[in-house]
Design an enzyme around this catalytic site. Structure first.
Site, PDB file in Angstrom:
ATOM      1  N   HIS A  75      39.818  29.592  42.269  1.00  0.00           N
ATOM      2  CA  HIS A  75      39.900  28.339  41.503  1.00  0.00           C
ATOM      3  C   HIS A  75      40.733  27.364  42.317  1.00  0.00           C
ATOM      4  CE1 HIS A  75      39.169  31.542  38.513  1.00  0.00           C
ATOM      5  NE2 HIS A  75      38.307  30.661  38.040  1.00  0.00           N
ATOM      6  N   ASN A  96      35.033  25.417  37.170  1.00  0.00           N
ATOM      7  CA  ASN A  96      35.730  24.970  35.951  1.00  0.00           C
ATOM      8  C   ASN A  96      36.855  23.977  36.267  1.00  0.00           C
ATOM      9  OD1 ASN A  96      37.315  26.998  37.055  1.00  0.00           O
ATOM     10  ND2 ASN A  96      37.968  27.828  35.112  1.00  0.00           N
ATOM     11  N   ASP A 147      31.962  29.939  34.950  1.00  0.00           N
ATOM     12  CA  ASP A 147      33.239  30.632  35.129  1.00  0.00           C
ATOM     13  C   ASP A 147      34.265  30.376  34.048  1.00  0.00           C
ATOM     14  OD1 ASP A 147      35.348  32.035  36.748  1.00  0.00           O
ATOM     15  OD2 ASP A 147      36.254  30.071  36.427  1.00  0.00           O
ATOM     16  N   HIS A 161      34.917  39.896  38.240  1.00  0.00           N
ATOM     17  CA  HIS A 161      36.150  40.609  37.867  1.00  0.00           C
ATOM     18  C   HIS A 161      35.975  41.716  36.816  1.00  0.00           C
ATOM     19  CE1 HIS A 161      35.869  37.541  34.808  1.00  0.00           C
ATOM     20  NE2 HIS A 161      36.271  36.582  35.606  1.00  0.00           N
ATOM     21  N   ASP A 200      40.042  36.100  42.079  1.00  0.00           N
ATOM     22  CA  ASP A 200      40.180  35.345  40.824  1.00  0.00           C
ATOM     23  C   ASP A 200      41.464  34.510  40.851  1.00  0.00           C
ATOM     24  OD1 ASP A 200      39.578  34.317  38.347  1.00  0.00           O
ATOM     25  OD2 ASP A 200      39.945  36.158  37.232  1.00  0.00           O
ATOM     26  N   HIS A 207      48.466  28.316  37.991  1.00  0.00           N
ATOM     27  CA  HIS A 207      48.970  27.540  36.856  1.00  0.00           C
ATOM     28  C   HIS A 207      50.385  27.085  37.184  1.00  0.00           C
ATOM     29  CE1 HIS A 207      45.621  28.388  34.232  1.00  0.00           C
ATOM     30  NE2 HIS A 207      45.730  29.685  34.476  1.00  0.00           N
TER      31      HIS A 207
HETATM   32 ZN   LIG Z   1      36.630  34.242  35.169  1.00  0.00          ZN
END
Ligand SMILES: [Zn+2]
Length: 433
Positions: free
Chosen positions: A70, A102, A160, A240, A313, A317
């Site tokens: 991400h 996403n 995702d 995952h 993954d 954050h």
């Molecule tokens: Zn995911």
């Protein structure tokens, strides 16, 4: 000693060269010229303008490929950007990452795909391949313009973070993508079963008084997706995988010839739900950390080929978000900079050989996405990672290249680190710099 290859060539000498795609595991040299692998073999002779790197005692392998990153840009630049995500990836030995859609806006149009590719070209340290959304806005209702997304550069499609809830929409996605040759990546989660869940449903969740997510929340969607892949002949990739029942079903489906591939994350084959004890939000991820039995089953899946690839993954954050009470904190962990030593532990513990571990991070993810990377064959782009498998270090999140710090591995003593990462022959990470 210089390791720049600007115009000239670079000779990486005397390392243990492991190239699973070529079945190579030998002490030899790798020569890089014009951004490509020029030669690979013993006793290569440097030319007058060749830079030398002594890799004695080190492992030289193709750059790692992460199927699930991400990058958070556009939209969540306070968590991560294409620049910081790719710098983090380079420090972890990765040379190609697949950027999940996403973002905000969601990558469901050519414009967003082009924006990510443009950011990657201008600011990225490594190769970035976008993944487009399956449905418009990832709302699960109407298929996105998949043909347009693929044409713009998307390597796969996925909603995702959200499963494709409608079985009919998932069926259409698997059918429709057949003509574009890209896989549909699904995040398997039955939202009705997982609703309100913070961690794995089991003894530990009961003890902590936290709402659990049963393993079945994943497995029922795996079952549905496998049935749809079998029905359509479409290419399904399961993200995952975290639990024993999912691994068992994928194994059975593969044996029947269903076109399915799957990935597992380092945290899922390293930690159990006990890592959440103390209400640790850094151990909150989706799917959650599972039981010991599930961990062993995931490792078994990596061992026998049921699971095709190790993926991070990587889900950054901001620190303040992860300092919220565990029930409110967002799901996810950063993973690019700790993936290698956690994967190497599988070899140190005798589950896998070193070449098998390298394959799970190079040739096998390349095969899932059918990209021309993940090998050191002559003529291939010189995406190369040099690692010291014995080097010991302690995880200090303050040192991460990622903008975020959310890792459950802070303070862990790791074995194995990246010494150098090259993309297209250019050094993008150097541990000694
Ligand atoms: Zn995911």
């Amino acid at each position: 000693m210089t390791t720049q290859t600007n115009g000239g060539s670079l000779l990486i000498r005397g390392g243990r060269v492991i190239d699973p795609a070529a079945g190579l595991d030998a002490i030899c040299d790798v020569e890089i010229a014009d951004g490509k692998i020029a030669a690979c073999g013993p006793g290569l002779k440097p030319g007058p303008r060749t830079a030398l790197f002594n890799a004695t005692g080190l492992v030289v392998c193709p750059g790692f490929i992460d199927l699930h990153t991400h990058v958070r840009e556009p939209g969540y630049e306070y968590k991560e950007t294409v620049k910081t995500a790719t710098e983090s990836a380079a420090a972890g030995g990765f040379t190609t990452v697949f950027a999940m859609p996403n973002t905000n806006p969601i990558n469901d149009t050519r414009a967003v795909t082009e924006l990510v590719l443009d950011l990657a070209r201008r600011e990225g340290a490594i190769n970035v391949r976008p993944v487009g959304a399956v449905t418009k806005g990832s709302r699960g209702e109407e298929l996105a313009e998949i043909g347009e997304l693929v044409e713009a550069g998307c390597a796969a499609i996925s909603d995702d973070g959200r499963p494709v809830t409608s079985s009919l929409v998932m069926r259409r996605a698997l059918e429709y993508t057949l003509s574009f040759g890209v896989p549909v990546i699904d995040h398997c989660e039955d939202l009705a079963l997982s609703s309100g869940g913070v961690m794995h449903e089991g003894k530990v969740s009961t003890m902590l008084g936290l709402r659990g997510v049963p393993a079945a929340a994943e497995t029922v969607m795996v079952a549905r997706d496998l049935a749809l892949a079998e029905l359509t002949g479409g290419r399904l990739h399961l993200a995952h995988m975290s639990c024993a029942a999912s691994v068992r079903m994928i194994r059975e489906a593969k044996a029947r010839g269903v076109r399915v591939t799957a990935e597992a994350c380092p945290h899922h084959f390293t930690l159990t739900d006990e890592a959440v004890i103390g209400f640790k939000a850094d151990a909150k991820m989706n799917p959650p950390l599972r039981s010991r039995e599930d961990v062993l089953a995931v490792i078994e899946g990596l061992k026998d080929g049921t699971i095709d690839a190790i993926a991070t993954d990587h889900a950054p954050h901001a620190p303040e978000e992860k300092s919220w009470p565990i029930a409110e904190a967002p799901f996810g962990v950063v993973g690019l900079e700790t993936a290698l030593p956690l994967a190497l532990a599988l070899s140190a513990e005798g589950h896998l050989s070193l070449p098998q571990v390298i394959a799970l991070m190079t040739s096998k993810p390349a095969a899932v996405m059918r990209i021309d990377r993940g090998s050191l064959r002559v003529g291939a782009p010189a995406d190369v990672t040099v690692i010291d498998p014995e080097a010991e270090w302690v995880v200090d999140p303050a040192q991460f290249r990622s903008k975020s710090r959310n890792t459950p591995f802070a303070g862990w003593k790791m074995r194995g680190r990246v010494i150098k990462t090259l993309v297209g022959g250019k050094v993008v990470y150097d541990a000694s710099a």
